[in-house]
Design a protein around this motif. Structure first.
Motif, PDB file in Angstrom:
ATOM      1  N   ASN A   1       0.767  -1.222  -0.057  1.00 54.91           N
ATOM      2  CA  ASN A   1       0.038  -0.160   0.023  1.00 54.91           C
ATOM      3  C   ASN A   1       0.999   1.221   0.069  1.00 54.91           C
ATOM      4  OD1 ASN A   1      -1.831   2.214   0.719  1.00 54.91           O
ATOM      5  ND2 ASN A   1      -2.990   0.933   1.915  1.00 54.91           N
TER       6      ASN A   1
ATOM      7  N   ASN B   1       1.273   4.109  -3.152  1.00 56.22           N
ATOM      8  CA  ASN B   1       0.529   5.347  -3.072  1.00 56.22           C
ATOM      9  C   ASN B   1       1.563   6.471  -2.557  1.00 56.22           C
ATOM     10  OD1 ASN B   1      -2.611   4.863  -3.276  1.00 56.22           O
ATOM     11  ND2 ASN B   1      -1.937   2.909  -1.769  1.00 56.22           N
TER      12      ASN B   1
ATOM     13  N   TYR C   1       3.625   6.736  -0.383  1.00 58.99           N
ATOM     14  CA  TYR C   1       3.728   7.056   1.138  1.00 58.99           C
ATOM     15  C   TYR C   1       5.342   7.540   1.495  1.00 58.99           C
ATOM     16  CZ  TYR C   1       3.569   6.536   6.370  1.00 58.99           C
ATOM     17  OH  TYR C   1       3.754   6.812   7.570  1.00 58.99           O
TER      18      TYR C   1
ATOM     19  N   PRO D   1      -1.714   5.881   4.593  1.00 57.19           N
ATOM     20  CA  PRO D   1      -2.635   5.817   3.461  1.00 57.19           C
ATOM     21  C   PRO D   1      -4.050   5.221   3.850  1.00 57.19           C
ATOM     22  CG  PRO D   1      -0.975   4.516   2.737  1.00 57.19           C
ATOM     23  CD  PRO D   1      -0.436   5.130   4.250  1.00 57.19           C
ATOM     24  N   GLU D   2      -5.119   5.607   3.128  1.00 56.91           N
ATOM     25  CA  GLU D   2      -6.318   4.649   3.325  1.00 56.91           C
ATOM     26  C   GLU D   2      -6.218   3.251   3.173  1.00 56.91           C
ATOM     27  OE1 GLU D   2     -11.025   4.570   1.364  1.00 56.91           O
ATOM     28  OE2 GLU D   2      -9.341   6.084   0.863  1.00 56.91           O
ATOM     29  N   GLY D   3      -6.736   2.451   3.919  1.00 62.90           N
ATOM     30  CA  GLY D   3      -6.501   1.089   3.803  1.00 62.90           C
ATOM     31  C   GLY D   3      -5.496   0.363   4.561  1.00 62.90           C
TER      32      GLY D   3
ATOM     33  N   GLU E   1      -3.143  -0.021  11.180  1.00 60.41           N
ATOM     34  CA  GLU E   1      -2.427   0.988  12.107  1.00 60.41           C
ATOM     35  C   GLU E   1      -1.739  -0.095  12.925  1.00 60.41           C
ATOM     36  OE1 GLU E   1      -2.504   4.768  15.142  1.00 60.41           O
ATOM     37  OE2 GLU E   1      -4.420   4.131  13.898  1.00 60.41           O
TER      38      GLU E   1
END
Length: 295
Positions: free
Chosen positions: A70, A74, A76, A109-111, A114
């Motif tokens: 992810n 994206n 990050y 980022p979304e998805g 954590e």
């Protein structure tokens, strides 16, 4: 005229073929002994303009690897850097060296998850381990599972091993597991004390020198001191690159006869002259080759 036993033995030795080396079964392995690594399991990181390719291992740390993919897809790590290098220990990278996030972590980022679970090991019944054939100081048995070195423990679990070039997730004190936003690679002696304590997300299959042969940090715990230039990183996934920029790799299958001979020869080193009785798991690196384009 009779020939002495000593001379006869010397003559036989002279005519005998040289002992095979670990490179022989690699060079001679048929195509059936290799399997291609999927492009969506290869993370590409440019370190100061020099490329590093990391094969991800979703089987042992699925949530962490999902996060890492992810992050890579994206952007990050835009603005991130290599900011910690400890001789004979680790190279570490991420956003931790970015002053914009000195007081708080960069939002995920979304998805992204954590608080991933502590995916440091799997039940022994869920894997099919091919034994190394040598004893292991850190477990009851070492071997290979689907092309990855692993350790089998007395508590019924199997964990990946922290060998040279293997990539893990940095984290705060237990029970924190880290998100995968800050990663490190072992650049020296195998760090087996990290087994089952930090998530292993993959290994470097190309460009390891671009992580190991860079300046060491001079501040506390190897962090780059004020005035030391942090090395910028750019990260993406292999399948996100234009097709003409993608690199392809294949890994030797552990069930092949070529792999079995490679493990034996690497463990016993008969070509040295005085063979060895066995080997530790980190010395038997699973063969990975870059696929060169034809024509």
């Amino acid at each position: 005229m009779s020939i002495s036993l000593l001379a006869f033995a010397a003559a036989l030795a002279q005519d005998a073929p040289p002992p095979r080396t670990p490179n022989d079964p690699i060079d001679e392995a048929p195509e059936s002994a290799w399997t291609e690594i999927a492009a969506d399991d290869l993370m590409v990181m440019d370190v100061g303009g020099k490329r590093v390719v990391i094969q991800l291992n979703e089987a042992f740390a699925p949530t962490h690897v999902a996060n890492v993919k992810n992050f890579a897809r994206n952007g990050y790590w835009d603005g991130g850097s290599v900011y910690r290098v400890v001789d004979n220990w680790v190279t570490q990278w991420g956003n931790g060296g970015n002053p914009l996030y000195a007081d708080e972590n960069k939002p995920l980022p979304e998805g992204a998850v954590e608080n991933p679970p502590a995916d440091y090991a799997r039940p022994a019944g869920s894997v099919n381990v091919t034994p190394l054939g040598s004893s292991d100081s850190f477990s009851s048995m070492a071997g290979f599972d689907n092309g990855w070195p692993v350790a089998v423990h007395d508590d019924g679990t199997v964990s990946p091993t922290y060998c040279y070039g293997y990539v893990g997730v940095a984290r705060s004190a237990d029970p924190d597991t880290g998100t995968g936003s800050e990663l490190f690679a072992i650049i020296g002696t195998p760090a087996r004390r990290l087994d089952r304590n930090y998530a292993v997300i993959g290994r470097v299959v190309d460009g390891m020198e671009n992580l190991s042969a860079i300046p060491r940090g001079t501040d506390t715990m190897g962090v780059y001191a004020e005035g030391q230039a942090q090395i910028p990183i750019e990260v993406t996934m292999m399948d996100a690159l234009p097709e003409d920029e993608q690199m392809r790799f294949k890994m030797m299958k552990e069930g092949s006869a070529s792999f079995a001979e490679y493990v034996y020869l690497t463990s016993h080193n008969l070509h040295y002259g005085r063979g060895t009785s066995g080997s530790d798991i980190c010395s038997v690196r699973v063969p990975v080759r870059k696929i060169e384009e034809e024509g």
